[in-house]
Design an enzyme around this catalytic site. Structure first.
Site, PDB file in Angstrom:
ATOM      1  N   HIS A 278      -2.698 -24.579   6.904  1.00 57.03           N
ATOM      2  CA  HIS A 278      -3.315 -25.907   6.992  1.00 57.03           C
ATOM      3  C   HIS A 278      -3.772 -26.355   5.611  1.00 57.03           C
ATOM      4  O   HIS A 278      -4.207 -25.530   4.803  1.00 57.03           O
ATOM      5  CB  HIS A 278      -4.518 -25.874   7.948  1.00 57.03           C
ATOM      6  CG  HIS A 278      -4.911 -27.234   8.404  1.00 57.03           C
ATOM      7  ND1 HIS A 278      -5.763 -28.028   7.688  1.00 57.03           N
ATOM      8  CD2 HIS A 278      -4.521 -27.939   9.484  1.00 57.03           C
ATOM      9  CE1 HIS A 278      -5.897 -29.177   8.325  1.00 57.03           C
ATOM     10  NE2 HIS A 278      -5.158 -29.152   9.422  1.00 57.03           N
ATOM     11  N   ASP A 335      -1.097 -26.916  16.142  1.00 50.54           N
ATOM     12  CA  ASP A 335       0.237 -27.048  16.746  1.00 50.54           C
ATOM     13  C   ASP A 335       0.784 -25.739  17.303  1.00 50.54           C
ATOM     14  O   ASP A 335       1.699 -25.755  18.122  1.00 50.54           O
ATOM     15  CB  ASP A 335       1.228 -27.581  15.697  1.00 50.54           C
ATOM     16  CG  ASP A 335       0.861 -28.983  15.268  1.00 50.54           C
ATOM     17  OD1 ASP A 335       0.618 -29.809  16.157  1.00 50.54           O
ATOM     18  OD2 ASP A 335       0.793 -29.232  14.058  1.00 50.54           O
TER      19      ASP A 335
HETATM   20  C1  COA Z   1       0.372 -27.509   6.703  1.00 54.02           C
HETATM   21  C2  COA Z   1       0.857 -27.110   5.310  1.00 54.02           C
HETATM   22  C3  COA Z   1       1.791 -28.187   4.779  1.00 54.02           C
HETATM   23  C4  COA Z   1      -0.349 -26.996   4.406  1.00 54.02           C
HETATM   24  O1  COA Z   1       0.076 -26.458   3.270  1.00 54.02           O
HETATM   25  P1  COA Z   1      -0.632 -26.571   1.834  1.00 54.02           P
HETATM   26  O2  COA Z   1      -2.096 -26.462   1.907  1.00 54.02           O
HETATM   27  O3  COA Z   1      -0.080 -27.738   1.143  1.00 54.02           O
HETATM   28  O4  COA Z   1      -0.175 -25.283   1.241  1.00 54.02           O
HETATM   29  P2  COA Z   1       1.258 -25.006   0.706  1.00 54.02           P
HETATM   30  O5  COA Z   1       2.320 -25.575   1.559  1.00 54.02           O
HETATM   31  O6  COA Z   1       1.221 -25.373  -0.731  1.00 54.02           O
HETATM   32  O7  COA Z   1       1.242 -23.449   0.870  1.00 54.02           O
HETATM   33  C5  COA Z   1       0.538 -22.541   0.016  1.00 54.02           C
HETATM   34  C6  COA Z   1       1.304 -21.248   0.057  1.00 54.02           C
HETATM   35  O8  COA Z   1       1.224 -20.711   1.380  1.00 54.02           O
HETATM   36  C7  COA Z   1       2.508 -20.628   1.960  1.00 54.02           C
HETATM   37  N1  COA Z   1       2.437 -21.107   3.331  1.00 54.02           N
HETATM   38  C8  COA Z   1       1.721 -22.159   3.795  1.00 54.02           C
HETATM   39  N2  COA Z   1       1.949 -22.327   5.096  1.00 54.02           N
HETATM   40  C9  COA Z   1       2.831 -21.361   5.447  1.00 54.02           C
HETATM   41  C10 COA Z   1       3.464 -21.052   6.658  1.00 54.02           C
HETATM   42  N3  COA Z   1       3.226 -21.754   7.776  1.00 54.02           N
HETATM   43  N4  COA Z   1       4.318 -20.018   6.678  1.00 54.02           N
HETATM   44  C11 COA Z   1       4.555 -19.303   5.554  1.00 54.02           C
HETATM   45  N5  COA Z   1       4.012 -19.573   4.369  1.00 54.02           N
HETATM   46  C12 COA Z   1       3.139 -20.596   4.316  1.00 54.02           C
HETATM   47  C13 COA Z   1       3.400 -21.559   1.128  1.00 54.02           C
HETATM   48  O9  COA Z   1       4.747 -21.172   1.178  1.00 54.02           O
HETATM   49  C14 COA Z   1       2.780 -21.444  -0.250  1.00 54.02           C
HETATM   50  O10 COA Z   1       3.253 -20.296  -0.832  1.00 54.02           O
HETATM   51  P3  COA Z   1       3.581 -20.266  -2.420  1.00 54.02           P
HETATM   52  O11 COA Z   1       2.248 -20.491  -3.069  1.00 54.02           O
HETATM   53  O12 COA Z   1       4.147 -18.921  -2.634  1.00 54.02           O
HETATM   54  O13 COA Z   1       4.538 -21.395  -2.657  1.00 54.02           O
HETATM   55  C15 COA Z   1       1.613 -25.752   5.369  1.00 54.02           C
HETATM   56  O14 COA Z   1       0.751 -24.729   5.775  1.00 54.02           O
HETATM   57  C16 COA Z   1       2.809 -25.801   6.280  1.00 54.02           C
HETATM   58  O15 COA Z   1       3.866 -26.312   5.892  1.00 54.02           O
HETATM   59  N6  COA Z   1       2.687 -25.293   7.540  1.00 54.02           N
HETATM   60  C17 COA Z   1       3.786 -25.346   8.472  1.00 54.02           C
HETATM   61  C18 COA Z   1       3.874 -26.729   9.100  1.00 54.02           C
HETATM   62  C19 COA Z   1       2.760 -27.018  10.063  1.00 54.02           C
HETATM   63  O16 COA Z   1       2.427 -26.208  10.906  1.00 54.02           O
HETATM   64  N7  COA Z   1       2.210 -28.224   9.965  1.00 54.02           N
HETATM   65  C20 COA Z   1       1.150 -28.685  10.831  1.00 54.02           C
HETATM   66  C21 COA Z   1      -0.120 -28.812  10.086  1.00 54.02           C
HETATM   67  S1  COA Z   1      -1.455 -29.207  11.183  1.00 54.02           S
END
Ligand code: COA
Length: 409
Positions: A278, A335
């Site tokens: 998240h 989700d």
């Molecule tokens: C929600 C989300 C976009 C938030 O992400 P964020 O705070 O921007 O963090 P990032 O996407 O930059 O992720 C940080 C790190 O954690 C990892 N990470 C984050 N969510 C992850 C997941 N669900 N599975 C595996 N790795 C994950 C990323 O790959 C990243 O790794 P890196 O630093 O080696 O590149 C992300 O967690 C995600 O894409 N989740 C899956 C989609 C989802 O469930 N969305 C609904 C949100 S309510």
């Protein structure tokens, strides 16, 4: 014209660039406005609506009462709640031409696209569209909260080749949605669970779709324009679209024997596990706890708890594997378990994100009103961030324009 030249053009931009470096971070950690509507404490896994903890509301409130709270900044008296419910029920029927328009769409259209297309059509039917008073905006909010579920359920019927059903004024918001979706009297436990899900999803501070709504109405566009943008933002797989992706993952893994091997290989290839992680929560999303319990309870009732067990196996393996990579804060979000719960409720995969919208419309309209009337700040402001130009640059006079016929072919 080869290559990109980095240019900072104005003094103002130079000043801003020197003070803050906020580019390409998705506005993480940036506070863009004040709000009195909801608050997410990501470190401690706390969510509040207008001061009330989500746990209290999920256990004691209803969607209608929560929608009232989000809009009026206080819980209603019994009389105020009755009046609010009555207004919502009266606003449910939508003009025939709205469904006529939807009937012309290809049946395979994505429900989120249909919902997004329906919002401006609903605008054309709103008698208060040009009235920007607070009372008129509240009336628009009530119509939208009442009608988004009618559109979602109606589209499901239309694409099945059936007629949308009339609403039933004796049913609650959640019950009526299930009735209009299926044509069957809803199971009371499932209706109550759906009601709780609507409360859990009703608002979440400045998430992407709510920010989209606020940004659009900051231009003084009407409420429907803001909501249409919100629906578009919610459809993305990193936002509301994640629940359907979670269910797809579970269906694909239904017969997988080596879940931990699958999780490891996903993570090793840089793919994300849908429904985990998240942007704000750095611990368990408080809504996920409710949904996990609900998933197991409903799963047992319907003799289908394998979805929840599979989800838990993925969750535990992913957390352990991510821990070894030093990523210790990635936990299930709203989700992750809602996907199985929706599936158990008979909600088709591509209707899961629209059901999220059925709940979030309450937060969107509350935020739109707060934005329009600057309820949490001194005066309304137009969102207009800066960008840094990193494209072609030929000096202040600009690049030489040549008519197409003279250009090198
Ligand atoms: C929600 C989300 C976009 C938030 O992400 P964020 O705070 O921007 O963090 P990032 O996407 O930059 O992720 C940080 C790190 O954690 C990892 N990470 C984050 N969510 C992850 C997941 N669900 N599975 C595996 N790795 C994950 C990323 O790959 C990243 O790794 P890196 O630093 O080696 O590149 C992300 O967690 C995600 O894409 N989740 C899956 C989609 C989802 O469930 N969305 C609904 C949100 S309510």
């Amino acid at each position: 014209m080869d290559g990109a030249t980095k240019v900072i053009t104005t003094e103002e931009e130079k000043k801003t660039a020197a003070v803050v470096r906020l580019k390409n971070i998705g506005l993480r950690g940036v506070t863009v406005a004040d709000t009195k509507i909801s608050h997410v404490d990501g470190e401690n896994g706390i969510l509040i609506y207008r001061g009330y903890r989500i746990e209290e509301l999920a256990q004691g409130s209803t969607f209608e009462e929560t929608a009232y709270l989000l809009h009026y900044d206080e819980l209603p008296t019994e009389d105020a709640l009755q009046k609010f419910r009555k207004k919502l029920i009266e606003a449910r029927p939508i003009p025939e031409f709205v469904f006529c328009a939807l009937k012309n769409l290809p049946k395979e259209s994505r429900p989120m696209d249909v919902l997004q297309a329906a919002i401006p059509i609903l605008a054309t039917a709103d008698e208060d569209l040009d009235d920007e008073t607070r009372a008129a905006n509240m009336a628009k909010a009530i119509r939208l909260i009442a009608r988004v579920p009618v559109i979602v359920a109606g589209w499901q019927r239309i694409r099945e080749g059936r007629e949308p059903l009339p609403s039933d004024g004796a049913l609650s918001h959640a019950e009526n949605f299930l009735w209009q979706l299926t044509g069957a009297q809803p199971d009371p436990e499932i209706a109550r669970d759906l009601d709780t899900i609507l409360v859990l999803h009703a608002d979440h501070s400045f998430n992407a779709s709510t920010f989209a709504c606020r940004e659009v109405v900051s231009t003084r566009a009407h409420m429907y324009a803001g909501v249409a943008a919100g629906v578009g933002a919610l459809s993305g797989s990193l936002h509301g679209g994640a629940n359907a992706r979670v269910m797809k993952m579970l269906q694909e893994l239904r017969n997988e024997k080596d879940i931990s091997g699958w999780v490891r290989s996903e993570l090793a290839s840089g793919r994300k596990i849908m429904g985990m992680g998240h942007a704000v929560y750095k611990t368990l999303d408080p809504r996920a706890r409710f949904l996990k319990d609900m998933c197991f309870r409903l799963g047992k009732k319907l003799h289908e708890d394998h979805w929840c067990r599979l989800s838990t196996e993925i969750e535990e393996t992913a957390i352990a594997e991510l821990n070894t990579q030093g990523k210790t804060t990635i936990r299930p979000n709203v989700d992750f378990y809602s996907a199985s719960v929706y599936h158990l409720m008979g909600i088709p995969l591509d209707l899961m994100t629209p059901v999220f919208a059925v709940a979030r419309i309450a937060g969107w309209t509350a935020h739109i009103i707060e934005e329009k009337f600057a309820d949490a700040q001194e005066k309304p402001a137009l969102y207009r961030p800066l960008s840094e130009y990193v494209g072609h640059y030929c000096g202040k006079t600009g690049c030489v324009y040549e008519p197409v016929a003279k250009r090198k072919q």
